[in-house]
Enzyme design. Structure first.
Site, mmCIF file in Angstrom:
data_model
loop_
_atom_site.group_PDB
_atom_site.id
_atom_site.type_symbol
_atom_site.label_atom_id
_atom_site.label_comp_id
_atom_site.label_asym_id
_atom_site.label_seq_id
_atom_site.Cartn_x
_atom_site.Cartn_y
_atom_site.Cartn_z
ATOM 1 N N PRO A 1 0.786 -1.241 0.000
ATOM 2 C CA PRO A 1 0.000 0.000 0.000
ATOM 3 C C PRO A 1 0.822 1.297 0.000
ATOM 4 O O PRO A 1 0.508 2.210 -0.759
ATOM 5 C CB PRO A 1 -0.823 -0.102 1.299
ATOM 6 N N LYS B 1 5.482 8.652 -11.904
ATOM 7 C CA LYS B 1 4.090 8.295 -11.570
ATOM 8 C C LYS B 1 3.350 9.481 -10.948
ATOM 9 O O LYS B 1 2.221 9.803 -11.332
ATOM 10 C CB LYS B 1 4.108 7.094 -10.630
ATOM 11 N N LYS C 1 -4.508 9.796 -2.924
ATOM 12 C CA LYS C 1 -3.213 9.283 -2.434
ATOM 13 C C LYS C 1 -2.069 9.824 -3.305
ATOM 14 O O LYS C 1 -1.065 10.333 -2.792
ATOM 15 C CB LYS C 1 -3.213 7.743 -2.475
#
Ligand code: NAD
Length: 296
Positions: free
Chosen positions: A66, A171, A246
């Site tokens: 995660p 990313k 996130k």
């Protein structure tokens, strides 16, 4: 065929390890979830009692976890991968984590004689199942070359973005831009509606004009113009708003560390926080148009 350890068998890691098994690799797996372990075991993986046990006597370790704290624990913790892997074992972390943690783990691995790449993905669970993920890879050239055959099994597009941590940098830069263009696209459709301009007409024009972006042409946030988008199925994800938040938080954290001013990224983070805090984290990220439109 290689011996592979796979750690983290969630929504992404579960299908990714299936593709490695299908390609004929011997996989030893570890996850904290008994259900995830059972599913991988039923598919032919060997079950390990911890990350260190999984990483012993393998050629490659792949992880899909995660966040940075889980990755640091699994790799650097007591009984972890770095302590137990034989020198030369290739380490591939596919989790989306903060750049600083990725670089710290990469440096610890290097010090132990273990080549490592950070290789976060885009493409979601559908891409993980189909083996068509895009991998953005950071790390030394030789480690990238060694990792590529394994990434090719799980992905369609594999790009070497530079040194350790640069996969994560790629990313978060990409996803910050995605969050911003999605919000801009939502605003444009909201304004069009209030001005009496039909959504399909705006799409027909903007998808061919200078307002064009992936958020418009491939992931249009209103139902109709692109029939495959989550907008046409009441914003079922897709890519959940909580996952976008996130990544926007990771982008802001990274920006603060290098004194980069990212006012639009910051605004996007605030807007997605509002949206998620209102209970919409499980909705597709394009569903934020409801909030922009005063409807969520
Ligand atoms: P998930 O929560 O479904 O899976 C994470 C797995 O890690 C769980 O099975 C959990 O039990 C396991 N885990 C946690 N701590 C562990 C530990 N110490 N040891 C072993 N296992 C442990 O998450 P996911 O959706 O599979 O996402 C994984 C990563 O991929 C995240 O970093 C996410 O940001 C990234 N990602 C996800 C998507 C997506 O669409 N789901 C898309 C791109 C990137």
């Amino acid at each position: 065929m290689a011996k592979v350890a796979f750690i983290g068998l969630g929504n992404m890691g579960g299908p990714m390890v299936l593709n490695l098994l299908k390609a004929g690799h011997d996989c030893a797996v570890f996850d904290l979830s008994a259900d995830a372990m059972k599913a991988a075991g039923d598919a032919g993986a060997t079950l390990a009692g911890g990350p260190g046990e999984a990483a012993r006597c393998v050629d490659v370790v792949v992880s899909m976890l995660p966040a940075g704290k889980h990755v640091r624990g699994v790799y650097e913790g007591e009984g972890g991968v770095i302590e137990n892997a034989s020198a030369g074992t290739l380490l591939i972390d596919c989790s989306t984590i903060d750049v600083a943690s990725a670089r710290a783990v990469g440096a610890a691995a290097k010090a132990a004689g273990l080549p490592m790449v950070d290789a976060p993905v885009s493409g979601g669970t559908a891409g993980a199942a189909a083996g068509t993920l895009t991998f953005m890879v950071g790390g030394p050239e030789e480690a990238f070359t060694a990792a590529k055959p394994f990434l090719d099994i799980m992905g369609g597009t594999i790009v070497h973005a530079g040194d350790s941590g640069n996969g994560q940098a790629a990313k978060i830069c990409n996803n910050m831009l995605l969050g911003i263009t999605m919000l801009g696209t939502c605003e444009a459709f909201m304004l069009a509606k209030r001005l009496g301009l039909d959504a399909q007409k705006l799409f027909d024009i903007s998808s061919k004009a200078s307002g064009q972006s992936w958020s418009m042409t491939s992931y249009c946030p209103v139902p109709g113009p692109v029939p495959t988008t989550p907008a046409n199925r009441d914003y079922q994800p897709g890519f959940a708003a909580a996952m976008m938040l996130k990544d926007l938080k990771l982008a802001q954290e990274a920006a603060a560390q290098v004194d980069a001013a990212t006012p639009l990224g910051s605004a996007a983070e605030s807007l997605y926080s509002l949206f998620c805090n209102a209970g919409n984290g499980g909705m597709d990220f394009s569903g934020i148009i409801k909030m922009i439109d005063g409807d969520a």
